[in-house]
Design an enzyme around this catalytic site. Structure first.
Site, mmCIF file in Angstrom:
data_model
loop_
_atom_site.group_PDB
_atom_site.id
_atom_site.type_symbol
_atom_site.label_atom_id
_atom_site.label_comp_id
_atom_site.label_asym_id
_atom_site.label_seq_id
_atom_site.Cartn_x
_atom_site.Cartn_y
_atom_site.Cartn_z
ATOM 1 N N PRO A 150 -66.341 -87.189 3.546
ATOM 2 C CA PRO A 150 -66.855 -88.053 2.476
ATOM 3 C C PRO A 150 -68.160 -87.518 1.907
ATOM 4 O O PRO A 150 -68.697 -86.501 2.360
ATOM 5 C CB PRO A 150 -67.068 -89.382 3.195
ATOM 6 C CG PRO A 150 -67.451 -88.973 4.582
ATOM 7 C CD PRO A 150 -66.649 -87.728 4.875
ATOM 8 N N PRO A 176 -63.411 -81.630 0.847
ATOM 9 C CA PRO A 176 -64.601 -82.465 0.686
ATOM 10 C C PRO A 176 -64.449 -83.461 -0.459
ATOM 11 O O PRO A 176 -63.564 -83.342 -1.307
ATOM 12 C CB PRO A 176 -65.707 -81.450 0.360
ATOM 13 C CG PRO A 176 -65.060 -80.093 0.433
ATOM 14 C CD PRO A 176 -63.591 -80.308 0.288
ATOM 15 N N SER A 230 -62.865 -94.990 4.670
ATOM 16 C CA SER A 230 -62.584 -96.419 4.728
ATOM 17 C C SER A 230 -61.409 -96.725 5.647
ATOM 18 O O SER A 230 -60.542 -95.874 5.895
ATOM 19 C CB SER A 230 -62.278 -96.961 3.333
ATOM 20 O OG SER A 230 -61.006 -96.505 2.885
ATOM 21 N N ALA A 232 -58.970 -98.739 4.923
ATOM 22 C CA ALA A 232 -57.732 -98.760 4.138
ATOM 23 C C ALA A 232 -57.121 -97.373 4.044
ATOM 24 O O ALA A 232 -55.912 -97.187 4.216
ATOM 25 C CB ALA A 232 -58.008 -99.328 2.745
ATOM 26 N N GLU A 251 -62.859 -91.863 11.874
ATOM 27 C CA GLU A 251 -63.988 -92.786 11.914
ATOM 28 C C GLU A 251 -63.969 -93.565 10.614
ATOM 29 O O GLU A 251 -64.130 -93.007 9.529
ATOM 30 C CB GLU A 251 -65.329 -92.091 12.085
ATOM 31 C CG GLU A 251 -66.427 -93.143 12.271
ATOM 32 C CD GLU A 251 -67.804 -92.584 12.431
ATOM 33 O OE1 GLU A 251 -68.617 -92.786 11.512
ATOM 34 O OE2 GLU A 251 -68.071 -91.941 13.458
ATOM 35 N N CYS A 285 -71.507 -96.125 7.099
ATOM 36 C CA CYS A 285 -70.654 -97.061 7.836
ATOM 37 C C CYS A 285 -71.402 -97.766 8.958
ATOM 38 O O CYS A 285 -70.999 -98.847 9.385
ATOM 39 C CB CYS A 285 -69.419 -96.335 8.375
ATOM 40 S SG CYS A 285 -69.787 -94.809 9.252
ATOM 41 N N ILE A 385 -68.849 -104.113 2.416
ATOM 42 C CA ILE A 385 -69.305 -103.878 1.047
ATOM 43 C C ILE A 385 -70.252 -102.696 1.113
ATOM 44 O O ILE A 385 -71.308 -102.759 1.747
ATOM 45 C CB ILE A 385 -69.984 -105.127 0.462
ATOM 46 C CG1 ILE A 385 -68.971 -106.274 0.361
ATOM 47 C CG2 ILE A 385 -70.600 -104.820 -0.905
ATOM 48 C CD1 ILE A 385 -69.560 -107.595 -0.110
#
Length: 485
Positions: A150, A176, A230, A232, A251, A285, A385
């Site tokens: 990420p 990436p 994420s 999802a 993760e 996170c 969020i």
């Protein structure tokens, strides 16, 4: 730094590729073009997988721990020598303060050296299971590792997967995030230019969509997927990887809860919680998202935490004194603001109404938000969020605090704030989180494993156990007999 001529190109099988569209890389603090990225999809990923497969199957890389160690050490030395330029590029593409970029790179370089040390010590074990019958367990590289990185901490989150994968002898394909692709290309350049690393061991492909990532996840020639992102997307990766039964290191999201006991010094704790909530502009996170304070200290906590959040200096990460930069891009900032709008309409109390801040055209600044709410099942208490929003809640006693903190599908991290050592350890043992900090938050180390319970992921990164997701364990048996029998 003059950067507009910078370009990130695919590296496949030892050669650069200019395939795909030329996409602008935008500084989220200024809206200015930093450079460009060659973005393509499945075709480049397929070629990179083939190169990595060939390197694993035909070169001596998987059997050469001393060569792998030296390659990692050369990489670390090259990054250290170039740290100032790389830190600026990280800030220009990500937006975080320059000091944070330097700190992230320092931690990443330390992690490379940590895994370089483990390269020559990845032992199995042996036993005599019966007279003359030997069982030897060997840790072997799993094969081709696909690494999906990420944009929020692109140095550490790349290296905590790539370094252990290379250390154990895997070959790799990295995909990436496009927002920080220029930085990733520069960070990996010493590996590409190292003539002692066989062609195909280290590959990278860039894209704007998801075709390359999907190709990595579904390919039968990829043996491991290491993904940070994420929940999802993690679920989709699990489903799409199921037919090939590849190893997964995931993760995923978090909803980190900070428990502030009644004896805590609120005036001292509040600025630390504000810093934990606004790290990478709340786009981490493990960032502090929920603060559970003893009910007797609520008014004091509201006042102190609101003041601490308002005191966070927001601005261009290249400017002195900036503590919080912009969000990664306008689309992300606007999505967080839409989520916050719903929160403001439903929370019990809005203490601090965060919102977009003025800046150059194309910038993505936002101020922090603080709300108080009593329902631990509210969607904004439960859902991640990805921005600087803090929810303040209360608890009656230790049991109530643990019940509320554990009332989540996540389990990545939490923190406890108290002067009482016995209470801190009682709570730490009761919390269902992969990491629990006591009187601190967001403290991560190369030596200490990180990962989540429940929907926060699978496996562990950092530490010795970080090697395991990139290894297979092989049992070799032989009955050699016993002398004289």
């Amino acid at each position: 730094m003059t950067t507009t001529d910078l370009i990130a190109r695919h590296m496949i099988g030892g050669s650069y590729s200019d395939a795909g569209d030329k996409i602008a890389s935008i500084n989220p603090a200024t809206g200015a073009v930093v450079g460009h990225v060659r973005a393509d999809g499945a075709a480049q990923a397929t070629a990179a997988i083939a190169a990595a497969r060939a390197a694993f199957d035909t070169t001596l890389w998987p059997q050469s721990p001393r060569d792998r160690q030296m390659a990692l050490l050369r990489w670390a030395d090259a990054l250290e020598a170039d740290l100032a330029r790389l830190a600026e590029l990280l800030t220009l593409t990500n937006g975080k303060p320059l000091g944070a970029s330097k700190g992230e790179l320092g931690a990443a370089i330390s992690e490379i050296r940590y895994y370089a040390g483990l390269t020559r010590h990845n032992p199995g074990h042996a036993m005599e299971v019966a007279p003359g019958e030997l069982s030897v367990m060997l840790r072997e590289p799993a094969g081709v590792a696909g690494i999906i990185v990420p944009w929020n901490a692109p140095a550490v989150l790349l290296i905590r997967s790539l370094a252990p994968a290379l250390a154990v002898g895997c070959t790799t394909v990295t995909k990436p995030a496009p927002q920080t692709a220029l930085f990733t290309a520069a960070c990996m350049a010493p590996l590409f230019e190292d003539a002692a690393i066989p062609a195909g061991v280290v590959n990278v492909v860039f894209e704007v969509g998801h075709d390359a990532a999907q190709t990595l996840v579904t390919s039968p020639d990829v043996d491991v997927i290491s993904f940070t992102g994420s929940n999802a997307v993690g679920q989709r990766i699990m489903a799409d990887a199921a037919p090939t039964m590849k190893k997964l290191s995931l993760e995923l999201g978090g909803k980190s809860c900070c428990i502030v006991l009644d004896d805590a010094d609120i005036g001292v704790v509040a600025p630390k919680l504000a810093a934990a909530a606004t790290i990478i502009s709340g786009q981490q996170c493990t960032a502090a998202r929920r603060v559970l304070v003893h009910e007797s200290r609520l008014d004091e906590a509201k006042s102190a935490l609101s003041a601490a959040l308002q005191a966070v200096s927001i601005g261009d990460g290249m400017s002195d004194g900036t503590a919080m930069g912009p969000l990664i891009d306008i689309q992300s900032r606007d999505r967080v603001m839409r989520d916050c709008g719903t929160v403001y309409d439903t929370a019990d109390e809005v203490v601090l109404r965060g919102g977009p801040l003025d800046g150059p055209k194309g910038s993505a600044f936002m101020s922090p938000a603080l709300v108080v709410h009593s329902d631990p099942n509210a969607s904004f208490v439960q859902d991640e969020i990805f921005g600087p929003l803090v929810v303040l809640e209360t608890f009656r006693d230790e049991a109530d605090a643990v019940a509320k903190a554990n009332n989540t599908v996540y389990g990545l991290s939490a923190s406890i704030w108290t002067h009482r050592g016995d209470a801190s350890w009682r709570l730490a043992r009761a919390l269902r989180n992969g990491t629990v900090w006591i009187n601190d938050h967001n403290r991560l180390f190369a030596e200490a494993e990180t990962g989540g319970y429940r929907r926060s992921g699978l496996g562990r990164l950092h530490g010795f156990d970080g090697l395991l997701d990139f290894c297979e364990l092989k049992h070799v048996y032989q009955n050699v007999g016993v002398v004289g029998h």
